[in-house]
Design an enzyme around this catalytic site. Structure first.
Site, short mmCIF file in Angstrom:
data_model
loop_
_atom_site.label_atom_id
_atom_site.label_comp_id
_atom_site.label_asym_id
_atom_site.label_seq_id
_atom_site.Cartn_x
_atom_site.Cartn_y
_atom_site.Cartn_z
N SER A 1 -3.38 18.58 12.06
CA SER A 1 -3.80 19.29 10.85
C SER A 1 -5.24 19.80 10.93
O SER A 1 -5.50 20.95 10.56
CB SER A 1 -3.63 18.40 9.62
OG SER A 1 -2.27 18.19 9.38
N LYS B 1 2.36 8.51 1.61
CA LYS B 1 2.82 9.59 0.74
C LYS B 1 3.33 9.11 -0.63
O LYS B 1 3.25 9.83 -1.61
CB LYS B 1 3.92 10.39 1.44
CG LYS B 1 3.40 11.24 2.58
CD LYS B 1 4.47 12.08 3.22
CE LYS B 1 3.88 12.90 4.35
NZ LYS B 1 4.80 13.88 4.92
N ASN C 1 20.57 5.34 8.00
CA ASN C 1 19.31 4.75 8.46
C ASN C 1 19.57 3.35 9.02
O ASN C 1 20.44 2.64 8.53
CB ASN C 1 18.32 4.65 7.28
CG ASN C 1 16.92 4.34 7.75
OD1 ASN C 1 16.40 5.02 8.63
ND2 ASN C 1 16.31 3.30 7.19
N TYR D 1 7.88 17.48 16.66
CA TYR D 1 7.54 18.70 17.41
C TYR D 1 6.67 18.40 18.62
O TYR D 1 6.34 19.28 19.40
CB TYR D 1 6.86 19.74 16.50
CG TYR D 1 5.60 19.25 15.83
CD1 TYR D 1 5.66 18.65 14.58
CD2 TYR D 1 4.36 19.38 16.45
CE1 TYR D 1 4.53 18.20 13.97
CE2 TYR D 1 3.21 18.92 15.83
CZ TYR D 1 3.31 18.33 14.59
OH TYR D 1 2.17 17.86 13.97
P1 ATR Z 1 8.02 5.22 7.07
O1 ATR Z 1 9.31 4.44 7.06
O2 ATR Z 1 6.78 4.37 7.01
O3 ATR Z 1 8.00 6.37 6.09
P2 ATR Z 1 8.58 7.11 9.10
O4 ATR Z 1 7.93 7.32 10.44
O5 ATR Z 1 8.58 8.19 8.13
O6 ATR Z 1 7.91 5.82 8.52
O7 ATR Z 1 10.08 6.62 9.31
C1 ATR Z 1 10.54 6.09 10.47
C2 ATR Z 1 12.06 6.26 10.49
O8 ATR Z 1 12.51 6.11 11.84
C3 ATR Z 1 12.77 5.21 9.67
O9 ATR Z 1 13.93 5.80 9.11
C4 ATR Z 1 13.12 4.16 10.73
O10 ATR Z 1 14.21 3.35 10.42
P3 ATR Z 1 14.00 1.94 9.65
O11 ATR Z 1 13.88 2.29 8.19
O12 ATR Z 1 15.21 1.16 9.95
O13 ATR Z 1 12.73 1.35 10.20
C5 ATR Z 1 13.46 5.06 11.89
N1 ATR Z 1 13.38 4.37 13.17
C6 ATR Z 1 12.26 4.02 13.84
N2 ATR Z 1 12.57 3.42 15.01
C7 ATR Z 1 13.92 3.39 15.09
C8 ATR Z 1 14.88 2.90 16.06
N3 ATR Z 1 14.47 2.32 17.18
N4 ATR Z 1 16.20 3.05 15.79
C9 ATR Z 1 16.61 3.66 14.66
N5 ATR Z 1 15.76 4.14 13.70
C10 ATR Z 1 14.45 4.01 13.91
#
Ligand code: ATR
Length: 264
Positions: free
Chosen positions: A16, A65, A149, A211
Site C-alpha cells: 500500500s 478490520k 472453511n 497476488y
Molecule cells: P483472519 O482469519 O485473521 O481474518 P485471514 O488471513 O483473513 O486471517 O484468513 C485466513 C484464512 O485462511 C482462514 O479462512 C483460515 O482458515 P481457519 O479459519 O480455519 O484458520 C485459512 N487457512 C489458513 N491456513 C490454512 C490451511 N492450512 N488450511 C486451510 N485453511 C487455511
C-alpha cells in the site's frame, strides 16, 4: 504535511505505501503514506491521533478490520453490512470507517471476461475479506454462494451476516461456476489446496485473492486444465484507488507503470 498509514500485523509485506506514495507524487499532493505494525492495545491511541488530526487517513488490514470498529464514531453502510473496515477518514469531527474492499473486488471482477450474474460461487476461507467479497457478489446478483472453511465455526459466523449463503465442510466440493480462494493457502510456494478438481468441466472461473506470488498452485493448475483465472492484484489496486479518491478527492491513474511497480 498530511499523514496516512496502513496498519496491520504483520505489515512488512504491504504494498500500500508503494502505491499510495506513487499516486501522491504523481498528483503533487503534500502528503506521505507509511506502514505500521500494531497490536490490539495500540488501536485506541491510533484513533485518538486521527481525532487530533495528526493522522489524516488510515487503511486497516488483517487482523484489525473488525476489531477497529468499536473505536470509530460511525460506519458507512458498506462497513456496517460487512462488519469490516479497511479505510478510515475524518469528516468534520466524526471518525468514519468505510470498506473499499467491496468496490475493489467488484471493479476487478468487472475487468474480467466473466459475468458473475446468475452464477454459482464457491468461496474457500472465512477470514477478514470474505464478508466484503460476499457483499460485492450479492450486489452483482449472483445466484448462489457456498462457503467452506477449515474451521467451520468461522464460516457459520459469516452466515450470521449473510443468512442465505450455504456452508459446507472443508474438503467438500459443491457445484460452482466460480471458485474463490480467500484462504492464505498459496502464500507459500509449496501450499496446496487438497480439493480434487480433475472431474470438473472446463471453463470455470478460478479467482485467487492472493497476488504475491502472482500465480498460486491453485491458479496454475486451473489454467492448465483450461479454466479462466485471475489473481487479487486488481482487487488490491482498486481498493487503494477508492481510498485515495476518498481522501484526496482525486482519481488516481491505473496504468502499466503501476503494475510494474507492484511486480518489483
Ligand atoms: P483472519 O482469519 O485473521 O481474518 P485471514 O488471513 O483473513 O486471517 O484468513 C485466513 C484464512 O485462511 C482462514 O479462512 C483460515 O482458515 P481457519 O479459519 O480455519 O484458520 C485459512 N487457512 C489458513 N491456513 C490454512 C490451511 N492450512 N488450511 C486451510 N485453511 C487455511
Amino acid at each position: 504535511m498530511k499523514k496516512y498509514l496502513v496498519i496491520g500485523n504483520p505489515i512488512e509485506h504491504s504494498l500500500s505505501p508503494l502505491l499510495h506514495n506513487y499516486w501522491i507524487k504523481k498528483n503533487n499532493i503534500f502528503a506521505e503514506y507509511d506502514k505500521k505494525k500494531l497490536n490490539t492495545s495500540d488501536l485506541k491511541s491510533l484513533v485518538d491521533q486521527i481525532r487530533e488530526k495528526k493522522l489524516n487517513g488510515v487503511n486497516v488490514t488483517v487482523p484489525f478490520k473488525k476489531e477497529i470498529i468499536s473505536y470509530l464514531d460511525k460506519l458507512s453502510p458498506e462497513a456496517e453490512s460487512t462488519q469490516s473496515v479497511n479505510t478510515i477518514y475524518l469528516d468534520e469531527d466524526t471518525i468514519i470507517g468505510h470498506n473499499t474492499d467491496i468496490a475493489g473486488f467488484e471493479h476487478s471482477l468487472k475487468d474480467t471476461n466473466f459475468n458473475v450474474k446468475g452464477k454459482k460461487v464457491f468461496i474457500l476461507g472465512a477470514g477478514g475479506v470474505v464478508p466484503s467479497i460476499i457483499f460485492a457478489l450479492k450486489k452483482m446478483e449472483v445466484n448462489d454462494i457456498t462457503l467452506s472453511n477449515r474451521t467451520r465455526k468461522k464460516a457459520e459466523n459469516v452466515k450470521e451476516l449473510f443468512k442465505n449463503i450455504k456452508v459446507v465442510d472443508w474438503g467438500n466440493l459443491p457445484d460452482f461456476d466460480m471458485i474463490i480462494n480467500a484462504t492464505s493457502l498459496g502464500l507459500n510456494f509449496s501450499d496446496k489446496i487438497e480439493l480434487d478438481f480433475s472431474k470438473l468441466e472446463k471453463n470455470k472461473f478460478f479467482f485467487d485473492i492472493i497476488y504475491n506470488p502472482p500465480e498460486t498452485n491453485f491458479l496454475k493448475n486451473a489454467k492448465k486444465s483450461g479454466n479462466l483465472t485471475a489473481n487479487g492484484k486488481k482487487m488490491f489496486i482498486y481498493q487503494a484507488y477508492e481510498a485515495f479518491k476518498l481522501w484526496h478527492g482525486v482519481k488516481p491513474v491505473i496504468n502499466e507503470e503501476i503494475y510494474k511497480l507492484l511486480d518489483k
